[in-house]
Design a protein around this motif. Sequence first.
Motif, mmCIF file in Angstrom:
data_model
loop_
_atom_site.group_PDB
_atom_site.id
_atom_site.type_symbol
_atom_site.label_atom_id
_atom_site.label_comp_id
_atom_site.label_asym_id
_atom_site.label_seq_id
_atom_site.Cartn_x
_atom_site.Cartn_y
_atom_site.Cartn_z
ATOM 1 N N UNK A 1 0.831 -1.210 0.000
ATOM 2 C CA UNK A 1 0.000 0.000 0.000
ATOM 3 C C UNK A 1 0.863 1.258 0.000
ATOM 4 N N UNK A 2 2.007 1.166 0.659
ATOM 5 C CA UNK A 2 2.944 2.303 0.686
ATOM 6 C C UNK A 2 3.549 2.509 -0.706
ATOM 7 N N UNK A 3 3.989 1.411 -1.305
ATOM 8 C CA UNK A 3 4.562 1.496 -2.658
ATOM 9 C C UNK A 3 3.531 2.057 -3.635
ATOM 10 N N UNK A 4 2.275 1.628 -3.477
ATOM 11 C CA UNK A 4 1.209 2.115 -4.361
ATOM 12 C C UNK A 4 0.960 3.610 -4.144
ATOM 13 N N UNK A 5 1.033 4.049 -2.901
ATOM 14 C CA UNK A 5 0.825 5.474 -2.607
ATOM 15 C C UNK A 5 1.945 6.333 -3.191
ATOM 16 N N UNK B 1 9.369 1.090 9.552
ATOM 17 C CA UNK B 1 7.933 0.826 9.673
ATOM 18 C C UNK B 1 7.307 0.512 8.315
ATOM 19 N N UNK B 2 8.038 -0.261 7.496
ATOM 20 C CA UNK B 2 7.501 -0.729 6.216
ATOM 21 C C UNK B 2 7.295 0.430 5.245
ATOM 22 N N UNK B 3 8.128 1.462 5.411
ATOM 23 C CA UNK B 3 8.176 2.583 4.472
ATOM 24 C C UNK B 3 9.496 2.549 3.730
ATOM 25 N N UNK B 4 9.736 3.546 2.864
ATOM 26 C CA UNK B 4 10.962 3.547 2.055
ATOM 27 C C UNK B 4 12.212 3.865 2.877
ATOM 28 N N UNK B 5 13.351 3.403 2.393
ATOM 29 C CA UNK B 5 14.637 3.725 3.015
ATOM 30 C C UNK B 5 14.989 5.186 2.753
ATOM 31 N N UNK B 6 15.845 5.727 3.635
ATOM 32 C CA UNK B 6 16.352 7.100 3.477
ATOM 33 C C UNK B 6 15.234 8.129 3.491
ATOM 34 N N UNK C 1 9.145 14.014 -2.396
ATOM 35 C CA UNK C 1 7.682 13.949 -2.331
ATOM 36 C C UNK C 1 7.207 12.500 -2.204
ATOM 37 N N UNK C 2 7.641 11.636 -3.115
ATOM 38 C CA UNK C 2 7.192 10.239 -3.088
ATOM 39 C C UNK C 2 7.552 9.583 -1.761
ATOM 40 N N UNK C 3 8.757 9.826 -1.289
ATOM 41 C CA UNK C 3 9.220 9.215 -0.042
ATOM 42 C C UNK C 3 8.397 9.651 1.162
ATOM 43 N N UNK C 4 8.057 10.932 1.210
ATOM 44 C CA UNK C 4 7.302 11.440 2.362
ATOM 45 C C UNK C 4 5.842 10.996 2.297
ATOM 46 N N UNK C 5 5.292 10.931 1.098
ATOM 47 C CA UNK C 5 3.940 10.376 0.923
ATOM 48 C C UNK C 5 3.930 8.919 1.415
ATOM 49 N N UNK C 6 4.971 8.177 1.057
ATOM 50 C CA UNK C 6 5.079 6.785 1.498
ATOM 51 C C UNK C 6 5.229 6.679 3.010
ATOM 52 N N UNK C 7 6.030 7.575 3.581
ATOM 53 C CA UNK C 7 6.231 7.600 5.034
ATOM 54 C C UNK C 7 4.883 7.822 5.735
ATOM 55 N N UNK C 8 4.094 8.754 5.213
ATOM 56 C CA UNK C 8 2.799 9.070 5.838
ATOM 57 C C UNK C 8 1.878 7.857 5.822
#
Lengths: 389, 389
Positions: free
Chosen positions: A22-26, A207-212, A244-251
């Motif tokens: 779901x994170x990757x999709x977001x 927490x199953x979000x992107x690295x860095x 942007x993509x990384x922070x959207x994924x983090x959220x």
Amino acid sequence: MSTMAQTVYYFDYAAATPVDPRVAAAMKPYLVEKFYNPSSPYAPAIEVRREYANAKHMIAQTIGARADELVMTAGATESINLAINGFGGHKITTEVEHASVKRAISRGMHTFVEVDARGRVDPRMIAEAIQHDTQLVSVALANHEIGTIQPVRDIARVVSDVRFARQRTGNHTPLVFHCDASQGFGLLDIHVGRLGVDLLTLNAAKIYGPKQVGVLWVRPGVQVQAQVVGGGQELGIRSGTENVAGVIGFAEAAQIATNKRTTEVVRLSRLRDLLEVSLRDNFPGAVFSGHSKHRLANFCHVSFPGVDAERLVFLLEAKQVLVATGSACAANSGTRSEVLTAIGLDAQTADGSIRLTLGRETTHDSIEIASRAIIEAVRQELARTGGVL
Amino acid sequence: MSTMAQTVYYFDYAAATPVDPRVAAAMKPYLVEKFYNPSSPYAPAIEVRREYANAKHMIAQTIGARADELVMTAGATESINLAINGFGGHKITTEVEHASVKRAISRGMHTFVEVDARGRVDPRMIAEAIQHDTQLVSVALANHEIGTIQPVRDIARVVSDVRFARQRTGNHTPLVFHCDASQGFGLLDIHVGRLGVDLLTLNAAKIYGPKQVGVLWVRPGVQVQAQVVGGGQELGIRSGTENVAGVIGFAEAAQIATNKRTTEVVRLSRLRDLLEVSLRDNFPGAVFSGHSKHRLANFCHVSFPGVDAERLVFLLEAKQVLVATGSACAANSGTRSEVLTAIGLDAQTADGSIRLTLGRETTHDSIEIASRAIIEAVRQELARTGGVL
């Protein structure tokens, strides 16, 4: 883990977590379609700017903070360095902190405070270590090797008391408390107000979000000196076109982790306890490290004195069970873990240590498989060396 | 751009580029399946470590360097800060550099060297600015607002001559030349040996790769002081668990950009020239900035003296044509561009400036549409204000 061609049983969630689908999709739309620079003046870019701000708002909400208190960074290591290098004077941390904390603090005057045999620091020892020119105290919420949870609220009270005393005596030296909460996020209730900290580090990759992708929360009124300067995108404290993509994924990851927290803590601590009981029953001489009560639900740190942990990792891998020796960083550099030395493990015990950290794809079955694999592997090694446990 | 619900004509590739779908596809497995920490000791993690190293090798090859000379960072801004903060003493840059360079250099003793009306710096002026304690010179390969290409090889020779002179006279102060090549990557031949630089910054986000992924190339033997410390993952100069997906994406983007470079430069410069001829024919009073010959193929910086560029951007957006006023960073802070002041544009001319930067999805049709839209919008504004161009 069903994503691999061959099924593997992964027990190293403290080192890395897979990105939740779901994170990757977001994240995906923000790579290809919504790629705009959030600083650009036209509507599609303004929309991205708004969505980026909203993602920060979502992250902030999970820790009881506000979006305009978050400095997005390239992960916990950068957040930690930003917090520590953002202050001068004398600094304090504990003997068991992550390499990034100890190394950053070692650059100036500092005190490393001892911990007890379970890895806990006594807030009174922090109080004793504070000097007239101390500007920063940094203690992780939960230890990255043994999972021990620190008395962060009590340390915050100590720091706050000294700050009040300074105000009364006209000492204008700032004093802040930084807490690296990256290892506990998703398993503990992290609320900046209740914790009483001034600076808090979180990391999407745990927490199953992107690295860095990380964040440094900064309490309003706290002045952190900027390290990376330029466009001033993150509160003027950190610069660079926004991830942007990384922070959207983090959220997205933060939302999912927060929603799952209560049930996941119960589930994982039960599974972890099953594993520990099984290993303890088979090897009365095994040593379990970390605090029995104040410990992350997914951590199992076990030592088999006299057994070579590197061989054990190798034997377990042959059975598709992936575990860590000490922390990933320490393992990589080939030196003995400073954490294990600090809690008083002798060399033989430390060198026989493996760390199992459980996560979302850990099931009852995988725990049984891991348990059997470890028992077999340790027995095999004991038979080879003539040891007994 | 066909990826939007409504077709837009994007002319701000210098601010942000969409991630190439091939790049996004290359990244995806490293988010979900191959999520392992490259420092972990088991085979699937070692495979990730090898693939990460291979991605660095691919990036290095495109600039004639080696993988073990690359420090991966969170983008150009971090690379620039790392290069600049990695040295002490007096530092030199030009009046037209990016905010990140000027701000980082402003923290210590420094000289900002002037440029000519076309934005070019004279290497002799760099030579004159070098003092006995100068440790770093930083000049971008191509300017981010007007696209002017700097005489980097000649500046490198100046720096190298001073270095030799110091060696002869026993002055052991280091002197290095850092070049931010992020804006020219994909359009210019960037070979670190031929350029003669000591430190080079590149940015994935400018070449259809992910945001917040950059690199600092460090010539062997050059000592850069680490900023972010911890696990020491990037040559001991930069720490943090590796951005595996991001670096894999960067490598794919670098390959594609390098393969396309020669044809893309010819195609884009033709399209850009068509646009400029059309605008020049319609507005003899329009001012085109940047060097006529030494300029990036995709840059068109045009000023309509007396016209309000912000209104122009707004009118163009209504026609689905997206352009920038000055640089994205400068636009965001609402101040006049330092670049345009440095090249001698008066306030009225500077405030009537728009920047169009072309890219992979720019076609002959989109150039005609942009040209017509700009002509209409400028005429409308001139009619409103009674101006003539």
